[in-house]
Design a protein around this motif. Structure first.
Motif, mmCIF file in Angstrom:
data_model
loop_
_atom_site.group_PDB
_atom_site.id
_atom_site.type_symbol
_atom_site.label_atom_id
_atom_site.label_comp_id
_atom_site.label_asym_id
_atom_site.label_seq_id
_atom_site.Cartn_x
_atom_site.Cartn_y
_atom_site.Cartn_z
ATOM 1 N N SER A 15 40.559 39.641 58.702
ATOM 2 C CA SER A 15 41.596 39.980 57.717
ATOM 3 C C SER A 15 41.994 41.451 57.782
ATOM 4 C CB SER A 15 41.108 39.658 56.305
ATOM 5 O OG SER A 15 39.948 40.429 55.998
ATOM 6 N N ARG A 16 41.256 42.238 58.577
ATOM 7 C CA ARG A 16 41.508 43.681 58.717
ATOM 8 C C ARG A 16 41.539 44.353 57.339
ATOM 9 N NH1 ARG A 16 43.629 45.037 63.972
ATOM 10 N NH2 ARG A 16 44.992 46.668 63.153
ATOM 11 N N ARG A 17 40.492 44.092 56.595
ATOM 12 C CA ARG A 17 40.372 44.669 55.261
ATOM 13 C C ARG A 17 39.041 45.415 55.134
ATOM 14 N NH1 ARG A 17 43.542 42.524 50.977
ATOM 15 N NH2 ARG A 17 45.080 41.025 51.760
ATOM 16 N N LEU A 18 39.107 46.604 54.543
ATOM 17 C CA LEU A 18 37.915 47.360 54.163
ATOM 18 C C LEU A 18 37.744 47.240 52.657
ATOM 19 C CD1 LEU A 18 35.639 49.437 54.931
ATOM 20 C CD2 LEU A 18 37.239 51.184 54.098
ATOM 21 N N THR A 19 36.572 46.760 52.245
ATOM 22 C CA THR A 19 36.247 46.737 50.822
ATOM 23 C C THR A 19 35.292 47.886 50.527
ATOM 24 O OG1 THR A 19 36.517 44.339 50.707
ATOM 25 C CG2 THR A 19 35.236 45.393 48.949
ATOM 26 N N ILE A 20 35.697 48.722 49.598
ATOM 27 C CA ILE A 20 34.824 49.792 49.101
ATOM 28 C C ILE A 20 34.231 49.274 47.802
ATOM 29 C CG2 ILE A 20 34.690 52.212 48.409
ATOM 30 C CD1 ILE A 20 37.296 52.671 49.975
ATOM 31 N N GLY A 21 32.946 48.956 47.836
ATOM 32 C CA GLY A 21 32.323 48.285 46.704
ATOM 33 C C GLY A 21 32.181 49.182 45.491
ATOM 34 N N ALA A 22 31.885 48.562 44.367
ATOM 35 C CA ALA A 22 31.641 49.313 43.137
ATOM 36 C C ALA A 22 30.403 50.181 43.313
ATOM 37 C CB ALA A 22 31.459 48.363 41.962
ATOM 38 N N ARG A 23 30.478 51.379 42.811
ATOM 39 C CA ARG A 23 29.346 52.303 42.925
ATOM 40 C C ARG A 23 28.165 51.761 42.134
ATOM 41 N NH1 ARG A 23 31.555 56.755 40.796
ATOM 42 N NH2 ARG A 23 32.154 57.715 42.784
ATOM 43 N N GLN A 24 27.005 51.733 42.770
ATOM 44 C CA GLN A 24 25.772 51.292 42.127
ATOM 45 C C GLN A 24 24.880 52.508 41.885
ATOM 46 O OE1 GLN A 24 25.442 47.937 41.336
ATOM 47 N NE2 GLN A 24 27.539 47.853 42.153
ATOM 48 N N GLY A 25 24.618 52.807 40.626
ATOM 49 C CA GLY A 25 23.753 53.927 40.290
ATOM 50 C C GLY A 25 24.541 55.172 39.938
ATOM 51 N N THR A 26 23.812 56.142 39.359
ATOM 52 C CA THR A 26 24.454 57.385 38.937
ATOM 53 C C THR A 26 23.434 58.507 38.944
ATOM 54 O OG1 THR A 26 25.815 58.402 37.215
ATOM 55 C CG2 THR A 26 23.999 56.992 36.480
#
Length: 823
Positions: free
Chosen positions: A774-785
């Motif tokens: 699909s030529r897609r980059l998913t930038i996931g939700a940030r985990q942690g802080t």
């Protein structure tokens, strides 16, 4: 004939006075212990401090063997001889012992030396620092012990790696032998790993040897109280390393600045010189994070090894370290385990009876001595604001560093171990550095949680990684052959579970001194030898080696060093700062500058890969054979390696432009051959051009280029905005570079860069996922802080595909988002 004696948490077999204990630590790790004529020892390991509790196994009695089984591992114990064979869950043979048994114990007595406190001390000085000897002693019986020998039958198609870094330049250890003792250029770890996805950890600390040659396939240990070892299995090299770390302990995070550029030399003389060097790097806008004070921080005329600053050359240490910090630089200081000249540190340790028999080397095996040594280092240095330790000469009884002719290997073994056994227990000859590192780590952890421990040390042992250590390869020479040998030796070190390794970029010795076998560099022009012991000011004539042959070697070495776990330039004979290799606009200077800057561009990738060392027991520096075990052509590759999960680095190890004495080289090809492992498509790091794996190509390698390749599907996080030190611009944009051709993932790690707050979860992970179809980059939700987290950052997503470079820019705020490219 072996019979079953007991079946509890451990299974014990008996044969006459011999006892064989097989105990599963996990379903994939088995501990084997052999003793004779005595009960098994209580667990008191220096390597495996807290072993996990045993897990249950099933036991099946067959006519010829006992079969012990877990979900992941099957172990056969031959009734006739006790020979063990190891099989994985798919019943594939991993390794076995010879039918005759393979485990040998030979009784021997351990004798120790007892020294009088008033004995005459012969103090001296070598090229490698101060030395002290006491000749008179009483030899007394200490205990009964054994020599031990553990034999193996390896499969013809497997490759072996490990046992630390040495001088020979061996890669795959099949058909090779290793002498396992500590020396200036030997850093021993009693562990090896196989392409068949198992490792063997020997819980022993004496002189050892490994053979896979005409003498057999075995490990021999000179002194053990019992033969004790672990066979660790897994479905990959990383899984095996996780098993090793389950036994030996996790690797703590190094500070982020440790992964920047470190400038060192033998030696900076005073505070003003060091500040001037950092300021010059800043003026030239060349990144630098660490500057190193080599030996002789201590006062002139006050003996060797005092852990405090000379008040003449460093009149205000807190102001000096604060000025460095204001420039964005950190200070590493060399400390030694030996103290002479009746310096205050030596006197204190002597008065408290905390020295070894030579009355000059502190007893790192004593908890009280380690605590005292730390308090000295804390008072004199750490409390003054220094940031990192250089624990030099941590094999303190090395004794072959003299003479014009290099001693034969067997003679060197006898010289060095003979000197060490004068003052150390014969069963612990190789463990000094392990305990020394423990004292520094535990002392600093007690003092503060705000600064992570970093300890550059010349020696090593299994388990030392848990103390924040980096090992370097010793005082090597400036030759192309040494550079070639360094590559496989670093790999053999890092696969042992000791992940942080470095070299003196450019070699320690540049010149050739015919009176000393180890001072055998190839370049003389501009060299000045060691810095004068009593120097108060830097030598104005030390303007660097002027041999263009050395400039080329140094440049290629620095290109290689930019892809090592720790990026550090150091050595004697001549200064190593970038301006010693020309000026801006000239080829050597510009190439050096380019690769120092590249290191900083790669920091998001490097720091995230280093986090996986801590979180998942990953290995930064990786032999191709262990990542591609099904490709037998990788087994013989010694001049390429993986740096982290993505980069395959192919250093240039032959001169192309100049020989010694600045002699021009005519007609040399400006390329090198590169083997691309089978099973994936490889993309040129620089251009994105794709190449099918399973073949050798000729890669362009002019002075400004080191060939680097990445697997298709690689996601490479970069920080392209120029920075002068690692935390200068914490909110700088990231480039997320995608090499198309396959699916890929990457976990981007961020934390405060220092302190141990990450141990309580103060860090974040962002999963990056590329889908090729699909030529897609998913930038996931940030985990942690964590408190200093950059909550909003610009991501420049760059797709390299079909010879094209396409860029899309997004703003990431912590919520998941997708970047789509045209299909």
């Amino acid at each position: 004939m072996y019979t079953l004696e007991s079946h509890g948490p451990a299974v014990i077999f008996a044969c006459g006075e011999r006892r064989l204990r097989v105990q599963f630590v996990t379903s994939a790790i088995v501990r084997v212990t052999v003793t004779e004529g005595r009960p098994f020892k209580p667990h008191t390991s220096l390597i495996v401090e807290t072993p996990p509790p045993a897990v249950a196994c099933t036991l099946e009695e067959q006519p010829e063997a006992f079969v012990l089984r877990t979900a992941a591992l099957r172990v056969h114990v031959a009734r006739a001889t006790g020979a063990l064979s190891y099989f994985d869950a798919a019943d594939r043979l991993l390794v076995r012992e010879p039918e005759r048994g393979g485990k040998w114990l030979t009784p021997r007595d351990v004798i120790r030396n007892v020294y009088r406190k008033d004995a005459a001390i012969a103090a001296g000085q070598s090229i490698d620092g101060a030395r002290a000897n006491v000749e008179e002693c009483d030899r007394v019986f200490d205990r009964h012990a054994f020599e031990a020998k553990l034999e193996f039958v390896f499969s013809p198609d497997e490759a072996l790696f490990g046992f630390g870094s040495h001088e020979e330049g061996y890669g795959n250890l099949r058909g090779k032998a290793r002498e396992l003792y500590q020396q200036n250029m030997k850093a021993v770890v009693p562990y090896f790993v196989s392409t068949r996805n198992y490792g063997v950890l020997l819980d022993a600390y004496s002189l050892m040897t490994f053979h896979d040659d005409a003498f057999g396939s075995y490990v021999w240990a000179e002194v053990v109280d019992e033969l004790d070892y672990y066979v660790i299995t897994g479905d990959s090299f990383d899984a095996v390393t996780r098993g090793c770390h389950l036994l030996t302990g996790p690797t703590p995070m190094l500070p982020k600045w440790a992964f920047g550029y470190t400038q060192s030399k033998e030696r900076y003389v005073n505070a003003r010189e060091m500040l001037d060097v950092v300021r010059e790097y800043r003026r030239r806008r060349i990144p630098l994070d660490v500057i190193v004070l080599d030996w002789k921080s201590w006062p002139n005329g006050n003996g060797w090894g005092q852990k405090s600053f000379d008040p003449v050359r460093f009149p205000d240490p807190p102001a000096f370290t604060a000025a460095l910090h204001d420039l964005g630089a950190r200070l590493m200081v060399s400390i030694w385990p030996i103290m002479t000249g009746d310096c205050p540190n030596q006197r204190e340790l002597l008065e408290r009876d905390l020295m070894l028999g030579n009355q000059a080397t502190y007893n790192a095996f004593s908890p009280e001595a380690r605590a005292c040594y730390w308090e000295q280092a804390n008072r004199g240095l750490f409390a003054q604001g220094i940031d990192a330790w250089w624990c030099d000469c941590t094999e303190p009884f090395e004794a072959d560093w003299s003479g014009a002719v290099k001693p034969e290997p067997h003679h060197r073994l006898a010289i060095n171990t003979g000197q060490a056994r004068r003052y150390l227990d014969e069963g612990c000859l190789s463990a000094y550095s392990l305990l020394h590192s423990k004292g520094i780590y535990e002392g600093q952890r007690r003092a503060t949680a705000a600064k992570r421990v970093i300890n550059l040390t010349r020696s090593s042992y299994a388990g030392q990684h848990r103390y924040g250590t980096i090992t370097w390869s010793g005082d090597i020479c400036a030759t192309w052959e040494t550079l070639r040998r360094s590559i496989p030796e670093g790999l053999n070190f890092c696969v042992t579970g000791e992940p942080y390794w470095s070299v003196d970029i450019g070699g320690f010795f540049i010149n050739h001194d015919p009176k000393l076998w180890f001072w055998r560099g190839d370049y003389a022009d501009g060299c000045r030898g060691l810095t004068e012991m009593t120097a108060l000011e830097p030598d104005p004539k030390d303007t660097g080696c002027q041999d263009r042959g050395y400039w080329e070697l140094y440049t290629r070495w620095l290109q290689y060093g930019a892809f090592l776990p720790i990026f550090r330039s150091h050595g004697t004979d001549a200064a190593r700062e970038i301006w010693r290799f020309g000026e801006a606009g000239t080829p050597f200077y510009d190439t050096i500058a380019e690769y120092i800057r590249l290191r900083y561009e790669l920091l998001p990738y490097i720091y995230s890969a280093a986090a996986q060392v801590t979180l998942a027991s990953a290995t930064l520096m990786r032999p191709l054979a262990l990542d591609f075990p099904a490709d037998p052509r990788t087994h013989a590759v010694t001049d390429q390696f993986r740096f982290g999960p993505s980069l395959m680095v192919c250093p240039v190890t032959q001169p192309m432009y100049f020989g010694p004495n600045s002699t021009p080289i005519e007609g040399a090809a400006k390329s090198r051959s590169v083997y691309l492992p089978a099973g994936t498509t490889w993309c040129d790091f620089w251009t994105g051009a794709a190449h099918k794996g399973g073949r050798t190509i000729e890669a362009a390698a002019p002075l400004e280029t080191i060939p680097v390749f990445v697997p298709a599907g690689t996601i490479l996080p970069l920080s392209p905005e120029p920075q002068q030190y690692t935390d200068e611009k914490p909110d700088a944009p990231y480039e997320i570079r995608i090499y198309a051709g396959a699916n890929g993932t990457f976990d981007l790690y961020e934390d405060a860069g220092d302190s141990y707050a990450y141990e309580q979860g103060a860090y974040s992970l962002i999963r990056l996922t590329w889908k090729q179809r699909s030529r897609r980059l998913t930038i996931g939700a940030r985990q942690g802080t964590f408190p200093t987290q950059v909550t909003t950052r610009e991501y420049r997503v760059v797709l390299l595909a079909d010879g094209q470079r396409t860029t899309k820019t997004v703003t990431y705020t912590g919520a998941a988002l997708t970047v789509a490219f045209q299909t």
